[in-house]
Design a protein around this motif. Structure first.
Motif, PDB file in Angstrom:
ATOM      1  N   ILE A   1     -91.465  59.692 -37.092  1.00 62.09           N
ATOM      2  CA  ILE A   1     -90.823  58.788 -36.130  1.00 62.09           C
ATOM      3  C   ILE A   1     -89.350  58.691 -36.505  1.00 62.09           C
ATOM      4  O   ILE A   1     -89.016  58.500 -37.689  1.00 62.09           O
ATOM      5  N   ASP A   2     -88.494  58.833 -35.536  1.00 62.25           N
ATOM      6  CA  ASP A   2     -87.062  58.743 -35.783  1.00 62.25           C
ATOM      7  C   ASP A   2     -86.738  57.423 -36.489  1.00 62.25           C
ATOM      8  O   ASP A   2     -87.246  56.366 -36.104  1.00 62.25           O
ATOM      9  N   VAL A   3     -85.906  57.474 -37.523  1.00 64.61           N
ATOM     10  CA  VAL A   3     -85.608  56.280 -38.317  1.00 64.61           C
ATOM     11  C   VAL A   3     -84.985  55.173 -37.469  1.00 64.61           C
ATOM     12  O   VAL A   3     -85.323  53.991 -37.615  1.00 64.61           O
ATOM     13  N   ASP A   4     -84.093  55.527 -36.562  1.00 69.58           N
ATOM     14  CA  ASP A   4     -83.487  54.501 -35.700  1.00 69.58           C
ATOM     15  C   ASP A   4     -84.540  53.853 -34.794  1.00 69.58           C
ATOM     16  O   ASP A   4     -84.470  52.652 -34.506  1.00 69.58           O
ATOM     17  N   GLU A   5     -85.518  54.636 -34.353  1.00 67.95           N
ATOM     18  CA  GLU A   5     -86.603  54.058 -33.551  1.00 67.95           C
ATOM     19  C   GLU A   5     -87.478  53.137 -34.404  1.00 67.95           C
ATOM     20  O   GLU A   5     -87.968  52.110 -33.932  1.00 67.95           O
ATOM     21  N   HIS A   6     -87.659  53.503 -35.675  1.00 67.18           N
ATOM     22  CA  HIS A   6     -88.357  52.611 -36.600  1.00 67.18           C
ATOM     23  C   HIS A   6     -87.686  51.231 -36.618  1.00 67.18           C
ATOM     24  O   HIS A   6     -88.355  50.188 -36.574  1.00 67.18           O
ATOM     25  N   PHE A   7     -86.359  51.228 -36.711  1.00 67.48           N
ATOM     26  CA  PHE A   7     -85.611  49.967 -36.738  1.00 67.48           C
ATOM     27  C   PHE A   7     -85.838  49.176 -35.445  1.00 67.48           C
ATOM     28  O   PHE A   7     -86.074  47.960 -35.479  1.00 67.48           O
ATOM     29  N   ASP A   8     -85.731  49.847 -34.305  1.00 67.46           N
ATOM     30  CA  ASP A   8     -85.931  49.166 -33.012  1.00 67.46           C
ATOM     31  C   ASP A   8     -87.318  48.530 -32.946  1.00 67.46           C
ATOM     32  O   ASP A   8     -87.476  47.384 -32.505  1.00 67.46           O
ATOM     33  N   ILE A   9     -88.318  49.289 -33.365  1.00 69.82           N
ATOM     34  CA  ILE A   9     -89.697  48.805 -33.319  1.00 69.82           C
ATOM     35  C   ILE A   9     -89.856  47.560 -34.186  1.00 69.82           C
ATOM     36  O   ILE A   9     -90.383  46.524 -33.737  1.00 69.82           O
ATOM     37  N   LEU A  10     -89.428  47.646 -35.447  1.00 66.06           N
ATOM     38  CA  LEU A  10     -89.642  46.549 -36.376  1.00 66.06           C
ATOM     39  C   LEU A  10     -88.860  45.307 -35.965  1.00 66.06           C
ATOM     40  O   LEU A  10     -89.382  44.180 -36.017  1.00 66.06           O
ATOM     41  N   GLU A  11     -87.630  45.475 -35.533  1.00 65.61           N
ATOM     42  CA  GLU A  11     -86.830  44.312 -35.137  1.00 65.61           C
ATOM     43  C   GLU A  11     -87.427  43.636 -33.902  1.00 65.61           C
ATOM     44  O   GLU A  11     -87.407  42.403 -33.793  1.00 65.61           O
ATOM     45  N   THR A  12     -87.955  44.429 -32.974  1.00 70.62           N
ATOM     46  CA  THR A  12     -88.602  43.845 -31.793  1.00 70.62           C
ATOM     47  C   THR A  12     -89.810  43.010 -32.208  1.00 70.62           C
ATOM     48  O   THR A  12     -90.021  41.898 -31.706  1.00 70.62           O
ATOM     49  N   LEU A  13     -90.610  43.532 -33.131  1.00 74.98           N
ATOM     50  CA  LEU A  13     -91.781  42.794 -33.605  1.00 74.98           C
ATOM     51  C   LEU A  13     -91.368  41.525 -34.346  1.00 74.98           C
ATOM     52  O   LEU A  13     -91.963  40.458 -34.148  1.00 74.98           O
ATOM     53  N   LEU A  14     -90.348  41.626 -35.191  1.00 78.73           N
ATOM     54  CA  LEU A  14     -89.914  40.449 -35.955  1.00 78.73           C
ATOM     55  C   LEU A  14     -89.323  39.370 -35.053  1.00 78.73           C
ATOM     56  O   LEU A  14     -89.475  38.178 -35.331  1.00 78.73           O
ATOM     57  N   ARG A  15     -88.674  39.764 -33.978  1.00 82.40           N
ATOM     58  CA  ARG A  15     -88.169  38.755 -33.036  1.00 82.40           C
ATOM     59  C   ARG A  15     -89.330  37.992 -32.387  1.00 82.40           C
ATOM     60  O   ARG A  15     -89.227  36.791 -32.125  1.00 82.40           O
ATOM     61  N   ALA A  16     -90.436  38.707 -32.164  1.00 85.52           N
ATOM     62  CA  ALA A  16     -91.596  38.046 -31.560  1.00 85.52           C
ATOM     63  C   ALA A  16     -92.268  37.075 -32.535  1.00 85.52           C
ATOM     64  O   ALA A  16     -92.809  36.050 -32.114  1.00 85.52           O
ATOM     65  N   ASP A  17     -92.208  37.394 -33.827  1.00 81.46           N
ATOM     66  CA  ASP A  17     -92.949  36.598 -34.819  1.00 81.46           C
ATOM     67  C   ASP A  17     -92.048  36.002 -35.890  1.00 81.46           C
ATOM     68  O   ASP A  17     -92.509  35.717 -37.000  1.00 81.46           O
ATOM     69  N   HIS A  18     -90.772  35.761 -35.563  1.00 82.12           N
ATOM     70  CA  HIS A  18     -89.844  35.288 -36.595  1.00 82.12           C
ATOM     71  C   HIS A  18     -90.233  33.918 -37.150  1.00 82.12           C
ATOM     72  O   HIS A  18     -89.900  33.581 -38.300  1.00 82.12           O
ATOM     73  N   GLU A  19     -90.959  33.124 -36.375  1.00 76.86           N
ATOM     74  CA  GLU A  19     -91.374  31.814 -36.872  1.00 76.86           C
ATOM     75  C   GLU A  19     -92.411  31.921 -37.985  1.00 76.86           C
ATOM     76  O   GLU A  19     -92.681  30.942 -38.684  1.00 76.86           O
ATOM     77  N   TRP A  20     -92.997  33.090 -38.143  1.00 81.15           N
ATOM     78  CA  TRP A  20     -93.985  33.305 -39.203  1.00 81.15           C
ATOM     79  C   TRP A  20     -93.324  33.613 -40.549  1.00 81.15           C
ATOM     80  O   TRP A  20     -94.006  33.665 -41.578  1.00 81.15           O
ATOM     81  N   ILE A  21     -92.031  33.873 -40.547  1.00 81.73           N
ATOM     82  CA  ILE A  21     -91.351  34.189 -41.814  1.00 81.73           C
ATOM     83  C   ILE A  21     -91.212  32.903 -42.613  1.00 81.73           C
ATOM     84  O   ILE A  21     -90.595  31.946 -42.150  1.00 81.73           O
ATOM     85  N   PRO A  22     -91.799  32.828 -43.817  1.00 81.12           N
ATOM     86  CA  PRO A  22     -91.793  31.574 -44.577  1.00 81.12           C
ATOM     87  C   PRO A  22     -90.390  31.059 -44.888  1.00 81.12           C
ATOM     88  O   PRO A  22     -89.419  31.829 -44.949  1.00 81.12           O
ATOM     89  N   GLN A  23     -90.306  29.753 -45.094  1.00 80.33           N
ATOM     90  CA  GLN A  23     -89.031  29.100 -45.379  1.00 80.33           C
ATOM     91  C   GLN A  23     -88.698  29.089 -46.870  1.00 80.33           C
ATOM     92  O   GLN A  23     -87.532  29.048 -47.247  1.00 80.33           O
ATOM     93  N   SER A  24     -89.706  29.087 -47.720  1.00 78.49           N
ATOM     94  CA  SER A  24     -89.489  28.845 -49.147  1.00 78.49           C
ATOM     95  C   SER A  24     -89.143  30.120 -49.905  1.00 78.49           C
ATOM     96  O   SER A  24     -89.654  31.205 -49.612  1.00 78.49           O
TER      97      SER A  24
END
Length: 358
Positions: free
Chosen positions: A108-131
């Motif tokens: 998978i193209d590395v730049d596409e890897h970035f697009d994929i992961l950032e899209t997923l993290l934007r959907a679930d950013h509230e799951w990233i712990p605070q501590s």
């Protein structure tokens, strides 16, 4: 890449952990996942973020019979200012492509890897712990999905990413762990798939790990697969020895996973003026060095644990305590520096951090 997003409904949303201090590694998963499919002649298609769900496979799916499966391990860190960091993600994506090539799987193209992961993290950013000390673990995975019985590379694949909040990988946290040297079993041999992050490598390690666990040890220290004499790596980590004034680690000869944290340790140590060697380490040199005090520190490195100090090593039923069994100065300094960079608390002079735009 055109990525379709299907947001989880209120009924599909999962319960977030109420107490981040009690997070257990690998038990909790976020609301969404990414998936796309590969077919020979068509390439990657149907890229989508969907609610976390089961994957359906034909009983003849080739991953189940011939082991074409690879994965990566990454983390997202929430900084004190609320921003989100990834640590050296390009190296993870590049390593995944190398693993794919070794197992005759599509890349998978590395730049596409970035697009994929950032899209997923934007959907679930509230799951990233605070501590601090907790993070969002990221598991990109690729499996052969074609229904076929016959030994050849598959023509169809599924690529997916799941995430979940985690705490410390080891119950000991940053306290020293004890490791057991296995001279009965081997993990990999040169020319095999030891340097790829493929599922079979971990299956091969399970029996020795169970033996070590029953004897009261945290992890297995693997020796080479030919002479069973030279140290290679720990079950889930690369391994380092501080021998007098030199930091020594086994070389990448094809049977050892090229760890990203391993490379980080080597880079930082050289930057600090620490003498570094990548060379073969005989297990007899190791135990003799511990007994004489020549070896003053032993520690592992990996994405999950970052730096894991080793307090003792058991070889042929004799336990050798490293120095006084406490955390070494270099291990502590490396852990503080790497974790500080990951959470945006220390200067990133090497450009390792990638900020995710939420």
């Amino acid at each position: 890449m055109d990525i379709r997003i299907e947001t989880a409904s209120s009924a599909q949303r999962r319960t977030k952990p109420a107490d981040e201090s009690k997070l257990v590694f690998g038990n909790t998963f976020s609301d969404h996942m990414f998936r796309m499919d590969y077919r020979d002649q068509q390439g990657w298609t149907e890229a989508k973020v969907v609610p976390f769900q089961n994957i359906s496979l034909d009983p003849a799916a080739m991953v189940l019979h011939y082991g074409q499966g690879i994965f990566e391990g990454m983390k997202a860190y929430r900084r004190r200012d609320g921003k989100i960091n990834l640590f050296r993600p390009r190296q993870n994506f590049e390593r995944m492509n190398r693993s794919a090539q070794r197992l005759c799987m599509p890349t998978i193209d590395v730049d596409e890897h970035f697009d994929i992961l950032e899209t997923l993290l934007r959907a679930d950013h509230e799951w990233i712990p605070q501590s601090r000390g907790s993070s969002l673990y990221i598991r990109p995975t690729m499996i052969a999905s074609e229904a076929h019985i016959g030994v050849r590379p598959a023509k169809e694949y599924i690529y997916y990413i799941i995430t979940g909040p985690v705490g410390a990988y080891y119950a000991e946290g940053f306290n020293p762990v004890s490791i057991y040297v296995s001279d009965e079993f081997v993990r990999a041999v040169r020319g095999g798939v030891g340097e790829a992050k493929t599922m079979g490598n971990y299956a091969a390690s399970l029996l020795a790990a169970e033996v070590a666990k029953k004897k009261g040890f945290t992890q297995v220290l693997w020796l080479d697969g030919v002479e069973r004499r030279y140290i290679e790596e720990v079950g889930t980590m690369n391994i380092f020895f501080r021998i007098e004034d030199t930091l020594v680690t086994p070389p990448l000869t094809g049977s050892i996973l090229p760890g990203i944290t391993r490379d980080t340790v080597l880079t930082l140590a050289k930057h600090w003026g620490v003498k570094v060697e990548e060379r073969m380490i005989d297990i007899q040199e190791c135990v003799a060095g511990i007994e004489t005090g020549k070896i003053t520190e032993v520690f592992g490195s990996g994405t999950a644990a970052v730096i894991s100090p080793v307090g003792s090593i058991c070889y042929k039923d004799k336990t050798y305590t490293v120095r006084d069994g406490s955390v070494g100065e270099l291990a502590r300094r490396l852990n503080d520096e790497i974790v500080g960079i990951q959470y945006g608390e220390k200067e990133d002079v090497f450009g390792w951090v990638h900020e995710v735009k939420i």
